[in-house]
Write an enzyme that holds these catalytic residues in place. Structure first.
Site, short mmCIF file in Angstrom:
data_model
loop_
_atom_site.label_atom_id
_atom_site.label_comp_id
_atom_site.label_asym_id
_atom_site.label_seq_id
_atom_site.Cartn_x
_atom_site.Cartn_y
_atom_site.Cartn_z
CG HIS A 169 -6.31 -8.70 1.42
ND1 HIS A 169 -6.57 -9.12 0.15
CD2 HIS A 169 -6.18 -7.35 1.35
CE1 HIS A 169 -6.59 -8.08 -0.67
NE2 HIS A 169 -6.37 -7.00 0.04
CG HIS A 224 -5.56 0.73 -3.69
ND1 HIS A 224 -4.87 0.54 -2.50
CD2 HIS A 224 -6.61 -0.13 -3.64
CE1 HIS A 224 -5.48 -0.37 -1.77
NE2 HIS A 224 -6.52 -0.80 -2.44
NE ARG A 228 -3.51 -2.23 2.88
CZ ARG A 228 -3.24 -3.37 3.49
NH1 ARG A 228 -2.03 -3.57 4.02
NH2 ARG A 228 -4.16 -4.31 3.61
CE1 TYR A 238 -7.14 -6.78 -6.68
CE2 TYR A 238 -7.11 -7.97 -4.60
CZ TYR A 238 -6.99 -6.80 -5.31
OH TYR A 238 -6.74 -5.63 -4.64
CE LYS A 241 -6.06 -0.79 5.28
NZ LYS A 241 -7.41 -1.10 4.75
NE ARG A 254 -3.47 -3.47 -1.29
CZ ARG A 254 -2.92 -4.31 -0.41
NH1 ARG A 254 -1.61 -4.51 -0.44
NH2 ARG A 254 -3.66 -4.93 0.49
#
Length: 292
Positions: free
Chosen positions: A264, A238, A145, A273, A169, A241
């Site tokens: 994730h 993004h 990211r 995806y 994150k 990504r």
């Protein structure tokens, strides 16, 4: 007090970002204003499911997108789960509220051939052009990211074993491998950085003055470079990504492996995806099969 206690819990126990905490606080204040306007005697512990449904409907009537309404409902659900855990309430009034359905757009991505055209160009000797190419290659070849790239330190990038330690994150860290092509670009970048900024830098990717890059600058350099090879409406970090994930799956990478590389939490997030790769498969079929 309940709202403030919940926000402290998010900050100190869940380690949420300040931006996320502010969003939760705003959502709860909006909900409180709604039910107080309807009935002054109500508070967070006495509202029921119908009050929450009414708020959801009023938000949609005001023209809020379903994604925005879902986010606010998610804030309420987290809040009431917290109150249940603290035994402040015995029933979660948000648990039976059904979220409005939202259409999930397929991720936008850049095709391999276009990325190859961009990355195979000679950037020249200028610091910024060498850096920009290394930044784009890092996004495309690792799937990290924007905030993760900006937060990279020298000690996080190990060129001897071709891997980088990324802080994602909620301060979760993961190790991402990369190939020899990216290694060469990062070595070229570091050489250019050492010539331009001989003193110690505070981050791995920096500006000319040796200071850390900022989100707007990273977005702009990605947009400018992608504009040279694609006509996509979105040209952001993004998108790179998304391109990484789509390329990995198109070349037979396992879904679980891609999930780990992207950082994730849920496999369901990564599964979007697979729809992108299926759309590509459909296009190939329609172009190639005489009866398509």
């Amino acid at each position: 007090m309940l709202k403030e206690s919940f926000l402290r819990y998010l900050r100190y126990e869940k380690n949420y970002s300040e931006k996320t905490i502010v969003a939760y606080g705003t959502d709860l204040s909006m909900f409180e204003a709604y039910f107080k306007a309807a009935d002054e005697t109500l508070d967070f512990t006495t509202v029921d499911t119908d009050v929450i449904r009414g708020w959801m409907l009023s938000l949609m009537d005001e023209g809020n997108a379903s994604s925005s309404v879902n986010r606010k409902l998610s804030s309420l659900r987290s809040f009431y789960r917290y109150l249940l855990r603290e035994k402040v309430v015995s029933v979660d009034p948000a648990s039976k509220v059904r979220a409005p359905k939202k259409k999930k757009p397929l991720p936008v991505f850049v095709k391999d051939a276009d990325m190859n055209r961009l990355l195979d160009e000679d950037p020249g000797d200028g610091f910024e052009s060498v850096r920009d190419k290394a930044v784009i290659a890092t996004f495309y070849e690792t799937g990290i990211r924007r905030a993760e790239l900006i937060g990279l330190k020298d000690g996080d990038v190990d060129l001897s074993v071709c891997q980088m330690k990324v802080t994602g994150k909620r301060n979760k860290q993961r190790i991402i491998p990369f190939g020899d092509d990216l290694k060469e670009m990062l070595q070229a970048y570091l050489s250019a950085r050492n010539r331009c900024c001989p003193k110690e830098c505070e981050a791995f990717f920096v500006r000319k003055d040796g200071k850390q890059m900022y989100p707007g600058l990273v977005y702009l350099l990605v947009k400018q470079n992608l504009s040279r090879v694609v006509t996509l409406k979105k040209k952001s970090p993004h998108v790179l990504r998304h391109s990484f994930a789509t390329t990995m799956l198109n070349h037979q990478a396992g879904l679980e492996s891609v999930k780990e590389l992207l950082g994730h939490e849920s496999l369901a997030t990564t599964e979007i995806y697979t729809h992108t790769t299926f759309e590509e498969l459909k296009k190939v079929y329609e172009q190639a099969h005489p009866r398509a």
